[in-house]
Design a protein around this motif. Structure first.
Motif, PDB file in Angstrom:
ATOM      1  N   LEU A  39       0.855  -1.246  -0.060  1.00 22.95           N
ATOM      2  CA  LEU A  39       0.079   0.023   0.103  1.00 22.95           C
ATOM      3  C   LEU A  39       0.889   1.340   0.024  1.00 22.95           C
ATOM      4  N   ILE A  40       2.076   1.181   0.945  1.00 28.55           N
ATOM      5  CA  ILE A  40       2.685   2.347   0.887  1.00 28.55           C
ATOM      6  C   ILE A  40       3.477   2.620  -0.270  1.00 28.55           C
ATOM      7  N   ASP A  41       3.947   1.482  -1.177  1.00 23.66           N
ATOM      8  CA  ASP A  41       4.559   1.578  -2.221  1.00 23.66           C
ATOM      9  C   ASP A  41       3.676   2.060  -3.306  1.00 23.66           C
ATOM     10  N   ARG A  42       2.611   1.626  -3.381  1.00 23.24           N
ATOM     11  CA  ARG A  42       1.271   2.365  -4.331  1.00 23.24           C
ATOM     12  C   ARG A  42       1.258   3.787  -4.219  1.00 23.24           C
ATOM     13  N   ILE A  43       1.026   4.238  -3.029  1.00 21.43           N
ATOM     14  CA  ILE A  43       0.978   5.531  -2.663  1.00 21.43           C
ATOM     15  C   ILE A  43       2.256   6.214  -3.029  1.00 21.43           C
ATOM     16  N   ALA A  46       2.192   6.699  -6.906  1.00 22.89           N
ATOM     17  CA  ALA A  46       0.771   7.610  -7.309  1.00 22.89           C
ATOM     18  C   ALA A  46       0.969   9.168  -6.989  1.00 22.89           C
ATOM     19  N   THR A  47       1.937   9.283  -5.783  1.00 19.01           N
ATOM     20  CA  THR A  47       2.168  10.573  -5.356  1.00 19.01           C
ATOM     21  C   THR A  47       3.359  11.045  -5.845  1.00 19.01           C
ATOM     22  N   GLY A  48       4.355  10.437  -6.111  1.00 22.53           N
ATOM     23  CA  GLY A  48       5.940  10.940  -6.316  1.00 22.53           C
ATOM     24  C   GLY A  48       6.377  11.360  -5.067  1.00 22.53           C
ATOM     25  N   MET A  49       5.931  11.064  -3.669  1.00 22.97           N
ATOM     26  CA  MET A  49       6.596  11.461  -2.590  1.00 22.97           C
ATOM     27  C   MET A  49       7.538  10.512  -1.996  1.00 22.97           C
ATOM     28  N   LYS A  50       8.264  10.660  -1.229  1.00 24.83           N
ATOM     29  CA  LYS A  50       9.351   9.739  -0.795  1.00 24.83           C
ATOM     30  C   LYS A  50       8.763   8.760   0.305  1.00 24.83           C
ATOM     31  N   LYS A  51       9.156   7.660   0.303  1.00 21.70           N
ATOM     32  CA  LYS A  51       8.692   6.593   1.167  1.00 21.70           C
ATOM     33  C   LYS A  51       8.948   7.061   2.583  1.00 21.70           C
ATOM     34  N   VAL A  57       2.632   8.872   7.549  1.00 19.07           N
ATOM     35  CA  VAL A  57       1.113   9.067   7.235  1.00 19.07           C
ATOM     36  C   VAL A  57       0.165   8.051   7.117  1.00 19.07           C
ATOM     37  N   VAL A  58       0.648   7.071   6.353  1.00 18.10           N
ATOM     38  CA  VAL A  58      -0.173   5.788   6.259  1.00 18.10           C
ATOM     39  C   VAL A  58      -0.612   5.163   7.135  1.00 18.10           C
ATOM     40  N   GLU A  59       0.455   4.954   8.225  1.00 22.44           N
ATOM     41  CA  GLU A  59       0.409   4.300   9.385  1.00 22.44           C
ATOM     42  C   GLU A  59      -0.568   4.914  10.384  1.00 22.44           C
ATOM     43  N   ALA A  60      -0.323   6.314  10.593  1.00 22.07           N
ATOM     44  CA  ALA A  60      -1.193   6.993  11.345  1.00 22.07           C
ATOM     45  C   ALA A  60      -2.663   7.019  10.897  1.00 22.07           C
ATOM     46  N   THR A  61      -2.973   7.006   9.545  1.00 17.70           N
ATOM     47  CA  THR A  61      -4.232   7.161   8.756  1.00 17.70           C
ATOM     48  C   THR A  61      -5.001   5.742   9.128  1.00 17.70           C
TER      49      THR A  61
END
Length: 120
Positions: A39-43, A46-51, A57-61
């Motif tokens: 899921l993190i890799d997909r985000i 999709a966003t071009g942000m750094k892992k 953010v993903v873990e907190a969400t």
């Protein structure tokens, strides 16, 4: 005479296989699991942000969503949809939540940015 205790056979969970969700021949019986790492890799893709920026953010969400569902709160988060817990059962050291998810299909446009542009 010594009696031997039999250990119950370990239940093995079948390994999930990748399924093309766009494939009309795929039935609802096909189960796939998206792990948090994927899921993190997909985000990231999709966003071009750094892992390293995406992961907390993903873990907190996910933690916030899980806590809300545990409290029995209904969620209305687009584009995921409306999520409502129908049943909750304590099972050992875990909770089993049965939920209904209602998603909008077809015709849905990309979400618009609710923030106004900076005035010059």
């Amino acid at each position: 005479m010594a009696t031997e205790k039999r250990q119950p056979a370990a239940k093995s969970r079948p390994k999930a296989e990748a399924v093309d969700v766009e494939d009309p021949t795929v039935t609802a019986d096909a189960t796939t699991f998206v792990q948090k790492k994927e899921l993190i890799d997909r985000i990231v893709a999709a966003t071009g942000m750094k892992k390293k920026d995406v992961k907390p953010v993903v873990e907190a969400t996910l933690a916030a969503l899980g806590e809300a569902l545990s409290r029995g709160e209904a969620l209305n988060v687009r584009p995921l949809g409306k999520v409502q817990v129908n049943r909750k059962k304590e099972h050992g050291n875990a909770e089993v939540l049965t939920a209904r998810i209602r998603r909008i299909t077809g015709g849905e446009t990309a979400p618009q940015d609710p923030l106004a542009e900076v005035a010059e």
